[in-house]
Write a protein that holds these residues in place. Structure first.
Motif, PDB file in Angstrom:
ATOM      1  N   ARG A 300      19.341  17.434 -14.831  1.00 45.71           N
ATOM      2  CA  ARG A 300      18.359  17.026 -13.945  1.00 45.71           C
ATOM      3  C   ARG A 300      19.023  16.436 -12.902  1.00 45.71           C
ATOM      4  N   ALA A 335      14.040  20.407 -22.056  1.00 43.17           N
ATOM      5  CA  ALA A 335      13.371  19.360 -22.278  1.00 43.17           C
ATOM      6  C   ALA A 335      12.404  19.453 -23.276  1.00 43.17           C
ATOM      7  N   LYS A 340      10.531  16.196 -24.401  1.00 42.45           N
ATOM      8  CA  LYS A 340      10.058  15.610 -23.186  1.00 42.45           C
ATOM      9  C   LYS A 340       9.120  16.394 -22.724  1.00 42.45           C
ATOM     10  N   ASP A 343       8.203  16.705 -18.715  1.00 45.72           N
ATOM     11  CA  ASP A 343       9.209  17.331 -17.899  1.00 45.72           C
ATOM     12  C   ASP A 343       9.285  18.714 -18.196  1.00 45.72           C
TER      13      ASP A 343
END
Length: 676
Positions: A300, A335, A340, A343
C-alpha cells in the motif's frame, strides 16, 4: 561464430509471417540454444569477464567488407569451376564471374593475388589499425537485448495459443526457467559493458517472469529442478562420491533464495536507468509481489507514494492498465486475508463491479451485439494473460461480496430500524444481488459462490451467525489460496468477523426493544470475549451508531431513547434536498462539458439563453421559460414544467426533477412524460 549465430537467429525470427503466428516449440528451443551459445562465449571460462569479448554494432566499412566476403563466397572460390558456378546463378552471377577474370594485384608486393588472399590481406590490415579493445569487439548486425525481448514475446504468444488444459502447456512452462537464465546471463553482460538501458530492459523482463510466483511455488519448482538434475546425472554416470562429498564442485545443494530481495534489487536498477513505462511496470510488479505474500502495508505504501492510481489512466498503454488492475485486485485479496475488510472492499469494488474478465485480460467477451471490430478483437486476444497467471474469479467474487456483506449488513439493519437515519449505499453491486435474491419466489440450496454469500447474508441479518459462518467456511475456494495453512487462517478470520458483524447488526436492529443489555449475555450469545464485545460496543457508541452508555457496576449497556427533534428532522430533510440539488448540478455540468455520453457541440443545444439552472430559453430549450432544474426541453427531453422549444422528436418524458407533468413544449412533439 557469433555473427553466424546472429544471422541464424534473425532468420528463425523472420519465419513468422504474421503478428498472430508464434514460433513452434522446437524452433524456439533451438533459437534459445543459439542465444545461450553466444552467452557462453561472452561469459568466458570464469562465467563473468568473458575474456574481454563484447558485441558492437556494425560500421559502414565492416558492412562493405562483409558484402565483399559474401560475393567472394558466391563466386565459389578459385578456378573456372567456381566461375561457372557463379554464372549458373543467373545474370548477376555471370557479371560477377566475368569481373572476377580481372587480375588482382597486391599494392604492397606487386604480385598477383586471389580473391581470398585479398580479403585476408584487407582483414589483417584492418585489425592492425585496431586498439586492443576494438580487437575484442565483435561487430554484428542486430541487438541481443531485442533478440531476448522477441524470444520472450514468442514464448508468451505460444502460451496464449496452446490449450491450458493439455500436457503441452505444462511442458511449455518448463522453458520459462531457461528463458529466465538467459535474461540473467545477458543482464550481467550488459552491466559489464555499461549498457544501462538494455540492462534495465532485461531486468524488467526478469521481474515480469518472477513477480507472480508465491514463495511456496518457488520452493517446489527449485526442488523439482534439483531432482531432475540429480536424475539426469545419475543416468549419465557423472555423479561421484567426491562430488557428493564436496557440493561446491558439482551436485551442490542450492541455498534458498529470498525472492523479495531479488525483486527489490532488480526494481532498484529499473528505477534508476529504465524508461517511464519500465519504471511503472516494475513498480506494479513489486507491489503485486508484496501483496501475494500478505505484505499489505508495504504494498500500500509503494502504491500511494508512486501516485500510480492518478497517472495510470493517462498512460495510454492498455497492457500497463491491465497490470494495474491485476495489482489492485491482488492488493484487495491481501487485505481480505489479513482481515482488513474496508481496505479490501475499496480495492476490489471498482474492478468487480464491471466486466472482470476483460479488465483482468482473462477472457474475451464475444456476443451477437458486440461493438468491437475484428481488429480490436484480435488486439484484445493478443493482450490476454497466460492461464497460469490467472487470478481465480470465484475467489475474487467471494472476497468482494463477503467484504461488502460485512459492511452492508449493519448498514441495512440501521436503515431498516430508523427511517430518519440517512445511510449511504456502500456497495451497489451487493445491494443489486441482494435485491434479486429477495425477489426470488423459491430459493433452493446454494450452488454458486454468489448464492452462498447471499444465503449467509440472510442468516446474518436474522442474527444466526453460526449458520452464516458454516456457509462461508464451506466454500471450496479457500483451498486455492497459496501459502501453508492459508485456508484455515482465512476461515478463522471469517468466523471472527462474522461474530463482530452479527453483534453490530443485532444491536442496531434490536436495541430499540431493550432498556438495557447484559454484557455477559452478549458474550455468551456470540461466543466472544469480554474485551472484544466491549471494544465493538464502545466503537459504536463513539460513532453515534448506538445511543447508549456503559454501567460498569452492573456490567450492562443502558440504552438512551433519543428521538430527533423537529429541528433535527428538518435539518435532515434539508440535507437530503441539498444533496439532490448537488446531484442535479453535477448532471447539468456533465451534460455541458460533454461527459457521460453527451456531446459538447452547438448542434444539440437550443437557443442562446444564459441561465444555467432555469433554462430560460437556454441550453435545453429554444424559447419559453421553465420553472425547474432540467426542464424546458420539449420533445427529446419531453414535457417539462414550462414551455420550451429545443430538441424535438424524442420520446423521453418530462423534466428530470419535475414533481408533476403539466404543459409540454416540444420541437417535434414528444410523448407524454412520466414523473422523472
Amino acid at each position: 561464430e557469433i555473427p553466424v549465430l546472429m544471422h541464424v537467429i534473425t532468420a528463425q525470427f523472420d519465419m513468422q509471417r504474421t503478428i498472430d503466428d508464434y514460433m513452434e516449440t522446437p524452433m524456439w528451443r533451438s533459437c534459445a540454444g543459439y542465444i545461450e551459445r553466444i552467452g557462453s562465449i561472452l561469459q568466458g571460462e570464469d562465467g563473468v569477464s568473458g575474456d574481454g569479448w563484447k558485441i558492437g554494432p556494425m560500421t559502414g566499412e565492416e558492412e562493405e567488407l562483409a558484402n565483399d566476403m559474401m560475393m567472394s563466397t558466391m563466386m565459389g572460390g578459385k578456378g573456372k569451376g567456381g566461375k561457372m558456378k557463379g554464372m549458373s546463378a543467373g545474370v548477376e552471377g555471370a557479371m560477377s564471374a566475368m569481373a572476377a577474370e580481372e587480375k588482382l594485384i597486391n599494392p604492397h608486393t606487386g604480385e598477383v593475388e586471389t580473391e581470398d588472399q585479398r580479403m585476408e590481406r584487407l582483414r589483417e590490415e584492418r585489425e592492425a589499425k585496431m586498439s586492443p579493445e576494438e580487437l575484442k569487439t565483435v561487430r554484428v548486425p542486430g541487438s541481443l537485448s531485442l533478440f531476448l525481448s522477441r524470444l520472450d514475446e514468442e514464448y508468451n504468444k505460444s502460451l496464449q495459443r496452446i490449450s491450458p488444459h493439455s500436457i503441452d502447456y505444462v511442458m511449455r512452462l518448463r522453458d520459462e526457467v531457461k528463458l529466465v537464465e538467459l535474461l540473467t546471463v545477458f543482464q550481467k553482460y550488459h552491466e559489464r559493458v555499461g549498457a544501462q538501458s538494455d540492462t534495465a530492459m532485461l531486468a524488467e523482463l526478469r521481474v515480469e517472469h518472477l513477480y507472480y510466483r508465491h514463495d511456496s511455488i518457488v520452493m517446489q519448482v527449485a526442488q523439482a529442478t534439483e531432482a531432475a538434475e540429480a536424475e539426469a546425472k545419475a543416468k549419465e554416470g557423472d555423479e561421484t562420491e567426491e562430488a557428493a562429498a564436496t557440493p561446491e564442485e558439482g551436485g551442490a545443494v542450492r541455498a534458498p533464495v529470498d525472492m523479495a530481495d531479488r525483486i527489490a534489487d532488480l526494481c532498484k536498477g529499473i528505477y534508476q536507468h529504465g524508461s517511464d513505462r519500465q519504471k511503472t511496470r516494475a513498480m506494479l510488479c513489486h507491489i503485486y509481489h508484496h501483496a501475494i505474500h500478505d505484505r499489505f502495508l508495504e504494498a500500500r505504501d509503494l502504491l500511494l507514494m508512486s501516485h500510480l492510481q492518478e497517472t495510470i489512466p493517462v498512460t495510454g498503454d492498455i497492457s500497463t492498465m491491465i497490470l494495474f488492475n491485476r495489482t489492485m485486485v491482488t492488493l484487495g485479496l491481501a487485505a481480505f486475508r489479513l482481515g482488513k475488510i474496508w481496505d479490501a472492499h475499496q480495492c476490489l469494488s471498482d474492478i468487480c463491479s464491471g466486466r472482470v474478465r476483460e479488465l483482468l485480460a482473462q477472457g474475451v467477451s464475444t456476443g451477437r451485439f458486440s461493438d468491437k471490430s475484428p481488429e480490436q478483437e484480435k488486439a484484445e486476444k493478443r493482450r490476454q494473460i497466460p492461464y497460469h497467471q490467472h487470478i481465480n474469479l470465484d475467489l475474487l467474487e467471494a472476497c468482494h461480496l463477503i467484504s461488502a456483506m460485512f459492511l452492508e449488513v449493519p448498514n441495512m439493519a440501521a436503515a431498516g430500524v430508523d427511517e430518519n437515519r440517512r445511510t449511504r449505499v456502500i456497495s451497489r453491486t451487493f445491494r443489486k444481488y441482494h435485491d434479486i435474491y429477495d425477489r426470488q419466489v423459491f430459493t433452493g440450496p446454494p450452488e454458486q459462490t454468489r448464492d452462498f454469500v447471499m444465503t449467509a447474508t440472510k442468516a446474518l441479518m436474522k442474527g444466526d451467525w453460526k449458520r452464516c459462518s458454516q456457509l462461508l467456511n464451506s466454500l471450496e475456494v479457500w483451498n486455492l489460496v497459496a501459502g501453508e495453512n492459508a485456508g484455515n487462517e482465512i476461515r478463522t478470520m471469517l468466523t471472527e468477523n462474522i461474530k463482530q458483524s452479527g453483534l453490530r447488526t443485532y444491536l442496531l436492529a434490536f436495541s430499540s426493544q431493550y432498556d438495557s443489555l447484559s454484557h455477559d449475555q452478549l458474550c455468551e450469545m456470540f461466543e466472544m470475549g469480554k474485551n472484544e464485545v466491549h471494544s465493538v460496543v464502545s466503537k459504536m457508541m463513539i460513532n453515534r451508531d448506538l445511543i447508549a452508555s456503559w454501567d460498569q457496576p452492573t456490567g450492562t449497556i443502558v440504552m438512551r431513547k433519543v428521538e430527533p427533534s423537529a429541528l433535527q428532522v428538518l435539518a435532515l430533510q434539508f440535507a437530503e434536498k441539498a444533496s439532490s440539488l448537488v446531484d442535479a448540478n453535477e448532471r447539468l455540468l456533465d451534460a455541458k462539458t460533454g461527459n457521460y455520453g453527451y456531446k459538447d457541440g452547438e448542434s444539440w443545444r437550443g437557443g442562446g439563453g444564459q441561465d444555467r439552472y432555469h433554462n430560460r430559453g437556454g441550453n435545453y430549450g429554444g424559447s419559453g421559460q421553465s420553472r425547474g432544474y432540467r426542464s424546458g426541453g420539449g420533445g427529446g427531453r419531453g414535457r417539462g414544467r414550462g414551455r420550451g422549444g429545443g430538441r424535438g422528436g424524442g420520446d423521453r418524458g418530462g423534466r428530470r426533477f419535475a414533481p408533476s407533468n403539466r404543459r409540454g413544449g416540444g420541437g417535434g412533439g414528444g410523448n407524454k412524460g412520466n414523473r422523472w
